[in-house]
Design a protein around this motif. Structure first.
Motif, mmCIF file in Angstrom:
data_model
loop_
_atom_site.group_PDB
_atom_site.id
_atom_site.type_symbol
_atom_site.label_atom_id
_atom_site.label_comp_id
_atom_site.label_asym_id
_atom_site.label_seq_id
_atom_site.Cartn_x
_atom_site.Cartn_y
_atom_site.Cartn_z
ATOM 1 N N LYS A 46 0.813 -0.820 -0.358
ATOM 2 C CA LYS A 46 0.141 -0.045 -0.003
ATOM 3 C C LYS A 46 1.389 0.928 -0.261
ATOM 4 O O LYS A 46 0.660 2.594 -0.504
ATOM 5 N N ASP A 47 1.841 1.369 0.845
ATOM 6 C CA ASP A 47 2.607 2.751 1.048
ATOM 7 C C ASP A 47 3.928 2.319 -0.041
ATOM 8 O O ASP A 47 4.140 3.808 -0.874
ATOM 9 N N ARG A 48 4.008 1.528 -0.826
ATOM 10 C CA ARG A 48 5.228 1.866 -1.792
ATOM 11 C C ARG A 48 4.108 1.134 -2.963
ATOM 12 O O ARG A 48 5.045 2.777 -3.888
ATOM 13 N N VAL A 49 2.820 1.746 -3.286
ATOM 14 C CA VAL A 49 2.036 2.023 -4.834
ATOM 15 C C VAL A 49 2.110 3.163 -4.817
ATOM 16 O O VAL A 49 1.774 3.714 -5.594
ATOM 17 N N ARG A 50 1.480 3.698 -3.076
ATOM 18 C CA ARG A 50 1.025 5.213 -3.001
ATOM 19 C C ARG A 50 2.277 5.940 -3.290
ATOM 20 O O ARG A 50 1.856 7.209 -4.096
ATOM 21 N N SER A 51 3.289 6.223 -2.885
ATOM 22 C CA SER A 51 4.538 6.728 -3.245
ATOM 23 C C SER A 51 4.970 6.917 -4.462
ATOM 24 O O SER A 51 5.412 7.549 -4.685
ATOM 25 N N ALA A 52 4.610 5.341 -5.282
ATOM 26 C CA ALA A 52 5.688 5.269 -6.175
ATOM 27 C C ALA A 52 4.968 5.920 -7.234
ATOM 28 O O ALA A 52 5.241 6.394 -8.654
ATOM 29 N N LEU A 53 3.034 5.598 -7.305
ATOM 30 C CA LEU A 53 2.231 6.677 -8.358
ATOM 31 C C LEU A 53 1.891 8.000 -8.239
ATOM 32 O O LEU A 53 2.462 8.866 -8.828
ATOM 33 N N GLU A 54 2.638 8.256 -6.782
ATOM 34 C CA GLU A 54 2.566 10.104 -6.465
ATOM 35 C C GLU A 54 4.320 10.758 -7.493
ATOM 36 O O GLU A 54 4.106 11.631 -7.570
ATOM 37 N N ASN A 55 5.230 9.625 -7.250
ATOM 38 C CA ASN A 55 6.657 10.408 -7.786
ATOM 39 C C ASN A 55 6.269 10.403 -8.889
ATOM 40 O O ASN A 55 7.466 10.854 -9.074
ATOM 41 N N SER A 56 5.311 9.035 -9.680
ATOM 42 C CA SER A 56 5.890 9.224 -11.304
ATOM 43 C C SER A 56 4.958 10.322 -12.066
ATOM 44 O O SER A 56 4.510 10.373 -13.022
ATOM 45 N N GLN A 57 4.332 11.255 -11.136
ATOM 46 C CA GLN A 57 3.315 12.239 -11.717
ATOM 47 C C GLN A 57 1.882 11.658 -11.816
ATOM 48 O O GLN A 57 1.561 11.981 -12.364
#
Length: 503
Positions: A46-57
């Motif tokens: 959950k935390d990895r996916v959220r951060s990855a999507l947000e940091n990938s614009q």
């Protein structure tokens, strides 16, 4: 579209069962739930996916997100579902529109900046995707290993943006990246010519390599038992594509790197005598392959055989017969392949030599009895190595090289494959009745020898298989009396036991 279905693969032993990642965006307070028997490493996605999507614009939906990993009764672990979950969220939120998602499978762990990291057990997943006819999106670091599987479509990705660009046809990824041709080189550190003398032991090593037989070396320290065993892979035939893939798949499960320039080289495993039964056979709560599975299609060398715990050695008895090992635990049951060739070495006495008068016959018998009779019964070839004299040690005569021996071994090996599709050691009783027919004189001789030596039915059949291998090395179609006598001669351990029990 508030619902998306993405395909991925779990890891269960050597298998890679299909997992459908279902993502639903619903009304309610913002939340992120993962269901479907996920373990801690999957819940942390959950935390990895959220951060990855947000940091990938990408936009992260401010909704109630439910991720279901089906089937719900299959335990899931690791970060291999991160990429599939992220793509499910993008599809469900409308940021990715793709009408043929059922054609793709996604594997990969996400970094917080959106990069895709490698995962273990990529080969079983790619092999399973090939059977389903799907294209794989997999981490770039795993792609060279996955390229060993022919006939599967794959796309190597290094970030989540690349997947998004490919699915929207903005910047398609290359399909099936080709790597420099990997030529199998038979360059070995060791060579059979390094071993001085011991022609009988070299002959037995050649028979074992040609027919896939188990082998036992007896002899005092310094006679070359370990040296001979280490040179076994140098005279064995190269693995086929299927054999090499099955061995590589086992190593990919435990995350061990594979040398792609020499991946057809047969494995050689030599565990220390203090290893446990779990280390040798495999196990733990989440079963992993043990040494016998890592030696699949190769050699398992057990030095100082009586120093192993008896229960550890006896745990090898079933895998030596069946070629597989089944590990049963309360939560799950797994089966790993274990078609290995056993080479064992032992000193015939706790003092090193049984006739050095430093140990009584009773002491020697107690030492040798640490190895059970049923275990020895499963070893086809047993030979005693004599101590080398000074003339043999100082000899400058050139010994036969591994390449010369390997050419004879490969000729006999190919002869067996052409005749019966497998090596002689793996023939069952029905197949032996077809391919190992004995004449009347040979049957009478073997019957007398069997009674005199008190051979068990298993040993009786193994003698015939060894004789069949010797005839293949000789290029003969039938088993002769001389070949049968040579096969019977390789029962050194049983002769030693009979000699000690005379006293």
């Amino acid at each position: 579209m508030s619902l998306a279905r993405i395909y991925s693969r779990a890891q269960v032993g050597i298998q890679a069962p299909e997992v459908m990642v279902e993502v639903h965006l619903g009304n309610g307070l913002p939340a992120f739930h993962i269901v479907g028997l996920p373990e801690t490493s999957v819940k942390e996605a959950k935390d990895r996916v959220r951060s990855a999507l947000e940091n990938s614009q990408f936009g992260f939906p401010d909704q109630r997100i439910t991720v279901n990993l089906a089937p719900a009764d299959l335990p899931k672990d690791g970060g291999r579902f991160d990429l599939a979950i992220a793509m499910g969220i993008l599809v469900a939120s409308g940021q990715v529109v793709c009408n043929d998602l059922e054609r793709y499978e996604f594997y990969g762990e996400l970094a917080l900046n959106g990069e895709v990291r490698g995962v273990n057990a990529i080969l079983p997943s790619v092999l399973a995707a090939k059977e389903q006819g799907r294209c794989c999106f997999l981490p770039y670091v795993n792609d060279s290993l996955a390229s060993l599987v022919h006939g599967v479509e794959r796309k190597a990705v290094s970030s989540i943006q690349e997947v998004w660009s490919d699915l929207l046809n903005q910047q398609p990824l290359p399909l099936n990246i080709e790597y420099a041709e990997r030529v199998h080189t038979a360059n070995f550190i060791h060579d059979l010519s390094d071993v001085k003398g011991q022609p009988g032991a070299k002959r037995v090593l050649e028979i074992a390599a040609a027919g896939g037989h188990n082998l036992l070396f007896l002899g005092p320290p310094g006679t070359g038992k370990s040296m001979l065993a280490q040179r076994m892979p140098t005279i064995m035939p190269a693995m086929s594509d299927d054999e090499a893939l099955s061995s590589a798949a086992l190593y990919s499960i435990i995350g061990q790197s594979i040398d792609l320039t020499n991946w057809r080289k047969r494995p050689f495993r030599s565990p220390h005598h203090t290893c446990s039964a779990v280390a040798l056979v495999g196990g733990s709560s989440n079963p992993k392959p043990g040494e016998i599975s890592l030696a699949h299609n190769g050699v398992l060398f057990l030095d100082e055989l009586p120093e192993f715990e008896r229960k550890v050695l006896d745990s090898l008895r079933e895998p030596m017969e069946t070629g597989t090992v089944t590990i049963s635990r309360a939560a799950r049951q797994m089966e790993f392949p274990a078609q290995f060739q056993l080479i064992a070495a032992l000193n015939p006495s706790p003092t090193g030599c049984h006739n050095d008068k430093r140990a009584t016959p009773d002491q020697v018998m107690r030492y040798l009895s640490r190895v059970s009779g049923p275990f020895i019964d499963r070893i086809d070839l047993q030979i005693e190595l004599p101590r080398l004299n000074s003339a043999q040690l100082q000899s400058t005569e050139e010994e036969e090289s591994s390449a010369v021996v390997r050419s004879r071994v490969e000729a006999a090996y190919n002869r067996q494959l052409k005749r019966q599709g497998k090596v002689n050691a793996r023939l069952n009783n029905k197949e032996m009745g077809i391919h190992c027919v004995l004449g009347t004189a040979e049957l009478q001789f073997l019957a007398k020898a069997s009674e005199k030596l008190a051979l068990s039915p298993r040993s009786y059949h193994r003698v015939i298989k060894v004789a069949r291998t010797i005839s293949d090395l000789n290029g003969a179609d039938e088993i002769s009396l001389a070949e049968l006598k040579e096969a019977l001669n390789y029962r050194a351990f049983e002769r030693l036991i009979a000699q000690l029990t005379k006293y």
